[in-house]
Scaffold this active site. Structure first.
Site: not given
Length: 397
Positions: A225, A241
């Site tokens: 992301h 992440c």
């Protein structure tokens, strides 16, 4: 066999040349004092346009080294955060390549080595490949018939110690724009303990740490992301992440669809070939890497020798061991005389940095890096983050 005990003692000149005891001009001057040939002084070289930040051609299936090192002279207001983002790098990459240079006050006219040459990870070239040791993503789109293969590469932020980004095979199972972040309970507790409480959900907008674009993996809870704190890209700052600069995730999101394979590896030592030359790139092993560095080094050598019978001589291995101990993240040609060759073949490029008024202060980055870690693992029951496009995204960041 590669013996870890020999690492500090073999080929000491290569260690010294990469150690940061002197500036780049001092390196070149020292070589001239030895009566060896060197490129013209940096200040006399023409200032060229920078190379592409993110996309490179692969001229043959055997090519495993892309890009070229560059050198830029800093302006008085430059910081490594500014420079890294401008030239497609992460903060840690720039710090490792320039030991001895103050990343917050490099000063007017300081030559800074840009490590914009990369050895590709030793895995199949399909879809997205993440090398967490190098903090770098590679994307291999399918080439149209008659067109050369290309690779896109971006710096990434990865999981902190205690929240390590996992390795393995995955695929993209969902995409989302302007996602809602459903905050795991463990992350809420972490922020509350730090005096920075978070609500159970964070809506789209400038305060959302997922940024504007999200690719969800089939590893539960893990995403690729954007971010609302781009200065953390290239460092170990996430809850597992993978973070990209906002402009990079926007580009990647436009190219990557559902079903694209993702391979996540941990390769601090990489051996590559280009134009008949053997290159070696070394990064500092991750602090929580369970594999001994000597084992990883031996594995890299074995893979290189299996593809190139000319590789594997004791001199090359000694040089590579010394470069591994320095861990500057810059590919060095093992067939060259010494590590000066990195600076001799580097392009001196124009400084195109435009200072960002919203860039972080040193205190802000230190606060980010020193954030407390939770005692518990991620909450596997956390709700997914909804978005405006194909599907819901995951929850960690």
């Amino acid at each position: 066999m590669i013996r870890a005990s020999r690492l500090p003692f073999l080929f000491l000149p290569a260690v010294l040349l990469l150690s940061g005891c002197a500036g780049l001009e001092d390196f070149l001057a020292t070589r001239l004092d030895r009566g060896e040939t060197a490129a013209p002084p940096l200040a006399e070289r023409p200032r060229l346009d920078p190379i592409s930040r993110n996309v490179f051609l692969l001229e043959s299936p055997q090519q495993s080294v892309i890009g070229r090192p560059q050198i830029v002279f800093t302006n008085a207001q430059d910081t490594f955060s500014y420079i890294a983002r401008e030239y497609g790098l992460g903060y840690d990459e720039l710090v490792a390549a320039n030991p001895g240079v103050d990343p917050w006050l490099p000063g007017e006219g300081t030559p800074v080595l840009l490590p914009t040459q990369y050895v590709l990870p030793d895995v199949p070239r399909r879809g997205i490949v993440l090398n967490i040791a190098a903090k770098r993503l590679f994307y291999f789109p399918e080439a149209a018939e008659g067109e050369p293969a290309r690779v896109f590469t971006y710096p990434i932020g990865i999981g902190r110690v205690g929240w390590a980004t996992p390795t393995g095979e995955a695929e993209v199972i969902a995409r989302a724009t302007d996602p809602v972040w459903y905050v795991p309970w463990s992350v809420q507790q972490e922020h509350a303990a730090a005096g920075d409480p978070l609500p159970p959900t964070v809506p789209p907008g400038p305060d959302n740490p997922l940024g504007r674009y999200v690719l969800q993996l089939d590893m539960p809870g893990y995403l690729i992301h954007g971010t609302n704190k781009p200065y953390g890209v290239g460092m170990r700052v996430s809850h597992g992440c993978v973070r990209l600069y906002p402009e990079n995730i926007e580009q990647l999101y436009a190219m990557v669809g559902i079903g694209v394979p993702v391979t996540i590896v941990n390769e601090p030592y990489l051996v590559g070939m280009r134009d008949g030359q053997v290159y070696f790139e070394a990064h500092a092993p991750l602090a929580d890497d369970p594999v001994d560095p000597a084992v990883r080094l031996e594995k890299a050598f074995a893979a290189a020798a299996s593809r190139n019978p000319d590789f594997g001589g004791i001199e090359q291995q000694n040089r590579a061991q010394a470069i591994a101990s320095a861990a500057r993240g810059v590919p060095v040609r093992l067939t060259a005389g010494d590590a000066f060759e990195v600076y001799e073949r580097a392009l001196v490029v124009k400084n195109t940095v435009e200072p960002d008024p919203d860039a972080p202060t040193l205190a802000e980055v230190r606060e980010l890096l020193d954030a407390p870690l939770p005692d518990e693992e991620q909450d596997p029951t956390a709700a997914p983050a909804g978005g405006k496009s194909d599907a819901a995204a995951g929850s960690l960041r």
